[in-house]
Design an enzyme around this catalytic site. Structure first.
Site, mmCIF file in Angstrom:
data_model
loop_
_atom_site.group_PDB
_atom_site.id
_atom_site.type_symbol
_atom_site.label_atom_id
_atom_site.label_comp_id
_atom_site.label_asym_id
_atom_site.label_seq_id
_atom_site.Cartn_x
_atom_site.Cartn_y
_atom_site.Cartn_z
ATOM 1 N N ARG A 101 20.082 9.261 27.995
ATOM 2 C CA ARG A 101 19.750 8.521 29.383
ATOM 3 C C ARG A 101 20.991 7.937 30.161
ATOM 4 O O ARG A 101 21.558 7.109 29.543
ATOM 5 C CB ARG A 101 18.612 7.562 29.210
ATOM 6 C CG ARG A 101 18.449 6.607 30.352
ATOM 7 C CD ARG A 101 17.627 7.221 31.399
ATOM 8 N NE ARG A 101 17.501 6.258 32.450
ATOM 9 C CZ ARG A 101 18.218 5.976 33.719
ATOM 10 N NH1 ARG A 101 19.118 6.901 33.748
ATOM 11 N NH2 ARG A 101 17.845 5.299 34.622
ATOM 12 N N HIS A 104 23.566 3.321 33.564
ATOM 13 C CA HIS A 104 22.940 2.900 34.658
ATOM 14 C C HIS A 104 22.504 1.158 34.512
ATOM 15 O O HIS A 104 23.172 1.001 33.431
ATOM 16 C CB HIS A 104 21.784 3.437 34.958
ATOM 17 C CG HIS A 104 20.534 3.462 33.777
ATOM 18 N ND1 HIS A 104 20.623 3.786 32.661
ATOM 19 C CD2 HIS A 104 19.550 2.523 33.974
ATOM 20 C CE1 HIS A 104 19.731 3.480 31.809
ATOM 21 N NE2 HIS A 104 18.988 2.603 32.410
ATOM 22 N N HIS A 106 19.916 -1.868 36.100
ATOM 23 C CA HIS A 106 18.831 -2.279 37.087
ATOM 24 C C HIS A 106 19.067 -3.436 37.780
ATOM 25 O O HIS A 106 19.301 -4.627 37.335
ATOM 26 C CB HIS A 106 17.489 -2.320 36.076
ATOM 27 C CG HIS A 106 17.242 -1.267 35.417
ATOM 28 N ND1 HIS A 106 16.910 -0.014 35.896
ATOM 29 C CD2 HIS A 106 17.663 -1.185 34.001
ATOM 30 C CE1 HIS A 106 16.622 0.784 34.725
ATOM 31 N NE2 HIS A 106 16.991 0.195 33.848
ATOM 32 N N GLU A 111 15.559 -5.056 31.113
ATOM 33 C CA GLU A 111 14.895 -4.005 30.475
ATOM 34 C C GLU A 111 14.865 -4.230 29.130
ATOM 35 O O GLU A 111 15.653 -4.756 28.383
ATOM 36 C CB GLU A 111 15.721 -2.707 30.574
ATOM 37 C CG GLU A 111 15.496 -1.563 29.513
ATOM 38 C CD GLU A 111 16.398 -0.424 29.864
ATOM 39 O OE1 GLU A 111 16.726 0.136 30.871
ATOM 40 O OE2 GLU A 111 16.667 0.343 28.626
ATOM 41 N N HIS A 150 24.049 0.017 30.758
ATOM 42 C CA HIS A 150 23.837 0.410 29.618
ATOM 43 C C HIS A 150 23.451 1.942 29.712
ATOM 44 O O HIS A 150 23.492 2.535 30.934
ATOM 45 C CB HIS A 150 22.468 -0.299 29.032
ATOM 46 C CG HIS A 150 21.208 -0.372 29.967
ATOM 47 N ND1 HIS A 150 21.192 -1.092 30.909
ATOM 48 C CD2 HIS A 150 20.171 0.491 30.039
ATOM 49 C CE1 HIS A 150 20.026 -0.675 31.815
ATOM 50 N NE2 HIS A 150 19.563 0.146 31.109
ATOM 51 N N GLU A 173 11.834 2.049 41.939
ATOM 52 C CA GLU A 173 12.141 2.471 43.419
ATOM 53 C C GLU A 173 13.247 1.649 44.211
ATOM 54 O O GLU A 173 13.867 2.070 44.989
ATOM 55 C CB GLU A 173 11.001 2.759 44.302
ATOM 56 C CG GLU A 173 10.162 1.360 44.640
ATOM 57 C CD GLU A 173 9.101 1.173 43.495
ATOM 58 O OE1 GLU A 173 9.626 1.381 42.306
ATOM 59 O OE2 GLU A 173 7.869 0.849 43.789
HETATM 60 FE FE LIG Z 1 17.638 1.084 31.774
#
Ligand SMILES: [Fe+2]
Ligand SMILES: [Fe+2]
Length: 391
Positions: A101, A104, A106, A111, A150, A173
């Site tokens: 993953r 990125h 947020h 998280e 992360h 979103e």
């Molecule tokens: Fe994340």
């Protein structure tokens, strides 16, 4: 308005409604019937349409398709899929062996995650330039504060499965920023200048967000960072939930992780719950937070009480999520011959609960006797302490 509506109902209709709502009303003293009539007429007088039914509080997240790629998948429960849950969102993510993953952050949410299967390596950077690389196994949870960059990778030979929780229902979103997306939207000469890369290399970078991509299982889980002189994070992101002591009750156990046990986790509380067959998680509510549940194993029936004569029951099984609004009364009945296990996320770093047993025990016997219309001998049977999970 209230008076007008009240006047439209005859006294007989009001008494009829009050009686129908109470089994054995004929046995009730006149004073009790009068109290019921008063309450009933008051509720009728209020616009009955004012109280909407309790919103749907069940979502079958694992039954959705979600995002599926070569190296993994992600099923979301944001406010778009599960509107009841405004303050907590969840993602059920699976990564193939080596699957990544990508890097990125947020912008609007922290998280949290619980690993259910596989081994996941995470990296995270803090604004103070401290970096951390950690390895998570089943039963471990992580927490990355809002905005901290992360990445995740499955470093085991089996598929990894983990459930992510976010402290804002809109996190997806409006707030997930991926490194490939950013690079693809930055002029190539600026990327080349900032990253000290040749233009030819930059022209081969991904043209859009990759999200999850294949990767190789690293030979060394804790291999060195690009910069080998970074300070190690002073705020551990990892907590071994399954290894902590449980609070046990006759019908099961709970493991509760607040910010006290896991200091960096300063917006959420996690509770793992285990119910023996036949157990009842007693009637209670949480004054300070919503409760977001994910069922891991076994079945349960959850009933929510939303005041104004409203209650709603749903049955849950593995892979389904439930949501209980802050302050709403609720209980969980274990269903079936298999024990039931689920975890719950609360959007507060402090865990607060009021159980019906403890609440009643904190009142004089005469008050309870009058409130319930029972004798003091019957009151004497009531529990004196929190029952938690009843056998
Ligand atoms: Fe994340
Ligand atoms: Fe609860």
């Amino acid at each position: 308005m209230k008076r007008e509506l009240k006047n439209k109902l005859s006294r007989r209709e009001l008494i009829g409604a009050a009686s129908a709502a109470t089994v054995g009303a004929a046995m009730m003293p006149a004073s009790v019937l009068a109290a019921q009539e008063e309450r009933q007429s008051y509720q009728v007088g209020k616009d009955p349409g004012k109280h909407e039914p309790i919103p749907n509080f069940k979502f079958d997240i694992e039954a959705t398709t979600g995002w599926v790629g070569e190296a993994g998948s992600a099923k979301e429960a944001t406010i778009a899929e599960f509107p009841a849950s405004q303050n907590i969102a969840g993602v059920s993510m699976r990564l193939k062996p080596g699957g990544i993953r990508e890097l990125h952050w947020h912008a609007i949410a922290a998280e949290w995650a619980l690993v259910l299967k596989g081994t996941v390596r995470t990296t995270v950077i803090s604004p103070n330039s401290q970096a951390a690389t950690d390895v998570f196994e089943p039963g471990d949870i992580w927490y990355f504060p809002k905005g901290h960059g992360h990445a995740l990778q499955n470093i085991s030979n089996e598929e990894a499965h983990f459930v992510l929780g976010f402290d804002d229902g809109h996190f997806s979103e409006f707030g997930t920023f991926s490194i490939t997306d950013w690079m693809a939207r930055t002029p190539a000469h600026l990327v080349a200048r900032n990253l000290n890369l040749e233009p030819a290399t930059v022209s081969n970078l991904p043209k859009k967000e990759l999200y999850i991509m294949p990767g190789k299982i690293p030979a060394n889980a804790l291999e060195a960072n690009l910069a080998d002189d970074l300070e190690t994070s002073q705020s551990p992101h990892k907590f071994r939930l399954y290894k902590m002591p449980a609070v046990t009750f006759p019908g099961g156990w709970q493991r509760i992780v607040t910010a006290k046990e896991f200091p960096i986790n300063n917006t959420l509380t996690s509770v793992m719950q285990y119910l023996e067959p036949g157990a009842l998680r007693e009637l209670h509510w949480h004054p300070n937070s919503d409760e977001w549940q994910y069922y891991i194993g076994g079945k349960a029936r959850v009933t929510v009480f939303g005041a104004h004569g409203r209650a709603k029951t749903e049955e849950f099984g593995p892979g389904q999520i439930g949501f209980i609004q802050q302050g709403f009364g609720h209980y969980v009945e274990q269903v079936g011959s298999e024990p039931t296990q689920f975890f719950a996320l609360f959007n507060s770093p402090v865990f607060e609960e009021i159980s019906i047993s403890k609440w009643l025990a904190g009142n004089p016997a005469s008050l309870i006797a009058d409130n319930f219309l029972i004798t003091k001998d019957e009151v004497a049977r009531l529990p004196r302490k929190t029952l938690g999970i009843i056998k």
